[in-house]
Scaffold this active site. Structure first.
Site, PDB file in Angstrom:
ATOM      1  N   ASP A   5       0.827  -1.212   0.000  1.00 20.37           N
ATOM      2  CA  ASP A   5       0.000   0.000   0.000  1.00 20.37           C
ATOM      3  C   ASP A   5       0.861   1.263   0.000  1.00 20.37           C
ATOM      4  O   ASP A   5       1.953   1.261   0.575  1.00 20.37           O
ATOM      5  CB  ASP A   5      -0.912  -0.029   1.238  1.00 20.37           C
ATOM      6  N   GLY A   6       0.331   2.300  -0.611  1.00 19.61           N
ATOM      7  CA  GLY A   6       0.995   3.606  -0.553  1.00 19.61           C
ATOM      8  C   GLY A   6       1.600   4.070  -1.868  1.00 19.61           C
ATOM      9  O   GLY A   6       2.263   5.106  -1.912  1.00 19.61           O
ATOM     10  N   HIS A  51       2.609   3.031  -8.903  1.00 18.41           N
ATOM     11  CA  HIS A  51       2.452   1.579  -9.081  1.00 18.41           C
ATOM     12  C   HIS A  51       3.661   1.001  -9.828  1.00 18.41           C
ATOM     13  O   HIS A  51       4.131  -0.091  -9.497  1.00 18.41           O
ATOM     14  CB  HIS A  51       1.163   1.270  -9.849  1.00 18.41           C
ATOM     15  N   ARG A  96     -11.827   1.585  -8.839  1.00 20.02           N
ATOM     16  CA  ARG A  96     -10.944   2.748  -9.039  1.00 20.02           C
ATOM     17  C   ARG A  96     -11.232   3.379 -10.411  1.00 20.02           C
ATOM     18  O   ARG A  96     -11.843   2.730 -11.272  1.00 20.02           O
ATOM     19  CB  ARG A  96      -9.491   2.301  -8.966  1.00 20.02           C
ATOM     20  N   LEU A 100      11.575 -20.519  -4.509  1.00 18.62           N
ATOM     21  CA  LEU A 100      10.488 -19.821  -3.812  1.00 18.62           C
ATOM     22  C   LEU A 100       9.196 -19.816  -4.641  1.00 18.62           C
ATOM     23  O   LEU A 100       9.242 -19.690  -5.863  1.00 18.62           O
ATOM     24  CB  LEU A 100      10.959 -18.388  -3.540  1.00 18.62           C
ATOM     25  N   SER A 155      -7.919  -5.736   4.998  1.00 14.04           N
ATOM     26  CA  SER A 155      -8.634  -5.434   3.747  1.00 14.04           C
ATOM     27  C   SER A 155      -8.957  -6.647   2.877  1.00 14.04           C
ATOM     28  O   SER A 155      -8.622  -6.674   1.687  1.00 14.04           O
ATOM     29  CB  SER A 155      -7.840  -4.404   2.924  1.00 14.04           C
ATOM     30  N   GLU A 192       1.262 -13.362  12.185  1.00 15.38           N
ATOM     31  CA  GLU A 192       1.661 -12.128  12.856  1.00 15.38           C
ATOM     32  C   GLU A 192       1.420 -10.985  11.866  1.00 15.38           C
ATOM     33  O   GLU A 192       1.684 -11.141  10.662  1.00 15.38           O
ATOM     34  CB  GLU A 192       3.147 -12.188  13.235  1.00 15.38           C
TER      35      GLU A 192
HETATM   36  C1  FPP Z   1      -2.128   0.037  -3.215  1.00 12.87           C
HETATM   37  O1  FPP Z   1      -1.624   1.352  -3.265  1.00 12.87           O
HETATM   38  C2  FPP Z   1      -1.570  -0.728  -4.302  1.00 12.87           C
HETATM   39  C3  FPP Z   1      -2.294  -1.323  -5.293  1.00 12.87           C
HETATM   40  C4  FPP Z   1      -3.761  -1.253  -5.373  1.00 12.87           C
HETATM   41  C5  FPP Z   1      -1.644  -2.037  -6.391  1.00 12.87           C
HETATM   42  C6  FPP Z   1      -0.409  -2.777  -6.031  1.00 12.87           C
HETATM   43  C7  FPP Z   1       0.300  -3.069  -7.276  1.00 12.87           C
HETATM   44  C8  FPP Z   1       1.635  -2.975  -7.451  1.00 12.87           C
HETATM   45  C9  FPP Z   1       2.627  -2.674  -6.394  1.00 12.87           C
HETATM   46  C10 FPP Z   1       2.211  -3.165  -8.795  1.00 12.87           C
HETATM   47  C11 FPP Z   1       1.956  -4.479  -9.385  1.00 12.87           C
HETATM   48  C12 FPP Z   1       2.711  -5.523  -8.701  1.00 12.87           C
HETATM   49  C13 FPP Z   1       2.965  -6.709  -9.254  1.00 12.87           C
HETATM   50  C14 FPP Z   1       3.686  -7.728  -8.470  1.00 12.87           C
HETATM   51  C15 FPP Z   1       2.544  -7.021 -10.608  1.00 12.87           C
HETATM   52  P1  FPP Z   1      -2.649   2.573  -3.385  1.00 12.87           P
HETATM   53  O2  FPP Z   1      -2.841   2.876  -4.813  1.00 12.87           O
HETATM   54  O3  FPP Z   1      -3.905   2.233  -2.647  1.00 12.87           O
HETATM   55  O4  FPP Z   1      -1.847   3.700  -2.679  1.00 12.87           O
HETATM   56  P2  FPP Z   1      -2.482   4.891  -1.821  1.00 12.87           P
HETATM   57  O5  FPP Z   1      -3.091   4.274  -0.589  1.00 12.87           O
HETATM   58  O6  FPP Z   1      -1.290   5.725  -1.500  1.00 12.87           O
HETATM   59  O7  FPP Z   1      -3.479   5.599  -2.684  1.00 12.87           O
END
Ligand code: FPP
Length: 246
Positions: A23-24, A40, A74, A134, A197, A208
């Site tokens: 997240d983030g 992303h 989204r 892995l 979530s 944990e």
């Molecule tokens: C949450 O951050 C992240 C996501 C919804 C997407 C996660 C995807 C990736 C890290 C890239 C794809 C990864 C792979 C392995 C293919 P957010 O958008 O909710 O961030 P925010 O809370 O700052 O808005």
């Protein structure tokens, strides 16, 4: 996996199965006045070195939450960017996965994806199926409630004569998307939120939970090491008590 007295107090310094809510990304980009999708991209670029770190540390299985059943809500351009990124990630990372013996699996309701995305997933799963390193699960169009419901429905389809009340927890585990994999030991969520979530709800029963304010694109090997050091200090009792306390 059954929880036995032997398992209690077991000291495992490194999780066998690690799950991450990445997240983030959006905030990381916005703080830099960039479009969210660049966050992303930066987040996806983080993954390879962390997987390599996990391999060196002895983690057997890593599950990443890349796209939830709720993420379809989204804005359309962000959903499209995440889909394009997932395809690009598979194209770009598959050679490295094969070279590093990483076995790839996608978890989730994959039928919602375009044929292009499904083909990439199938190719990556097939080509990496015999790797013995892995196991990397990437959860896409995944939700913990979906996983549990799907497991119950599939079990019922395969046991049409059996009353549902005969279904036992161990049997249900065998119908989840993570069937045959070690129980979840550690779940990390970056980005400052303290919730899971709808991720791996069943599998997280005794995991944990580690929450950090670090935004995912900044979560580096040092940050992962700090999470592992915290994990190593945990006293895992699985709802029971140490033999010495009885
Ligand atoms: C949450 O951050 C992240 C996501 C919804 C997407 C996660 C995807 C990736 C890290 C890239 C794809 C990864 C792979 C392995 C293919 P957010 O958008 O909710 O961030 P925010 O809370 O700052 O808005």
């Amino acid at each position: 996996m059954q929880v036995t007295q032997e398992k209690i107090g077991q000291h495992r310094a490194i999780p066998l199965h690690l799950a991450i809510i990445m997240d983030g990304n959006g905030r990381w980009a916005q703080q830099r006045h960039m479009p969210r999708r660049l966050g992303h991209y930066k987040g996806a670029a983080r993954v390879r070195s962390l997987i390599e770190y996990c391999t060196r540390a002895g983690v057997q299985c890593v599950t990443l939450f890349a796209f939830s059943t709720e993420n379809w809500q989204r804005p359309e351009d962000e959903v499209q960017a995440l889909m394009a990124l997932f395809v690009e990630y598979l194209d770009k990372e598959l050679p490295a996965m094969l070279a590093n013996q990483v076995r790839f699996r996608a978890l989730g309701a994959l039928d919602r994806f375009s044929s292009e995305v499904r083909e990439r997933i199938e190719k990556a799963q097939k080509q990496s199926a015999n790797n013995h390193g892995l196991l990397l699960n990437v959860a896409v169009n995944y939700g913990g409630r979906w996983d549990i419901l799907n497991a119950v429905q599939t079990w019922q389809d395969e046991h049409p004569q059996a009353p549902l009340r005969t279904l036992q927890p161990e049997a249900l585990s065998d119908y989840l998307s993570t069937r045959g994999q070690p129980d979840l030991d550690l779940m990390i969520r970056t980005g400052g939120e303290s919730r899971i979530s709808n991720f791996l709800l069943w599998q997280a029963a005794y995991a944990e939970l580690y929450f950090t304010d670090t935004l995912w694109p900044d979560f580096d090997e040092k940050a992962l090491q700090a999470a592992f050091e915290w994990f190593a200090t945990r006293d895992r009792r699985f709802g029971q008590v140490q033999k010495s306390a009885i």
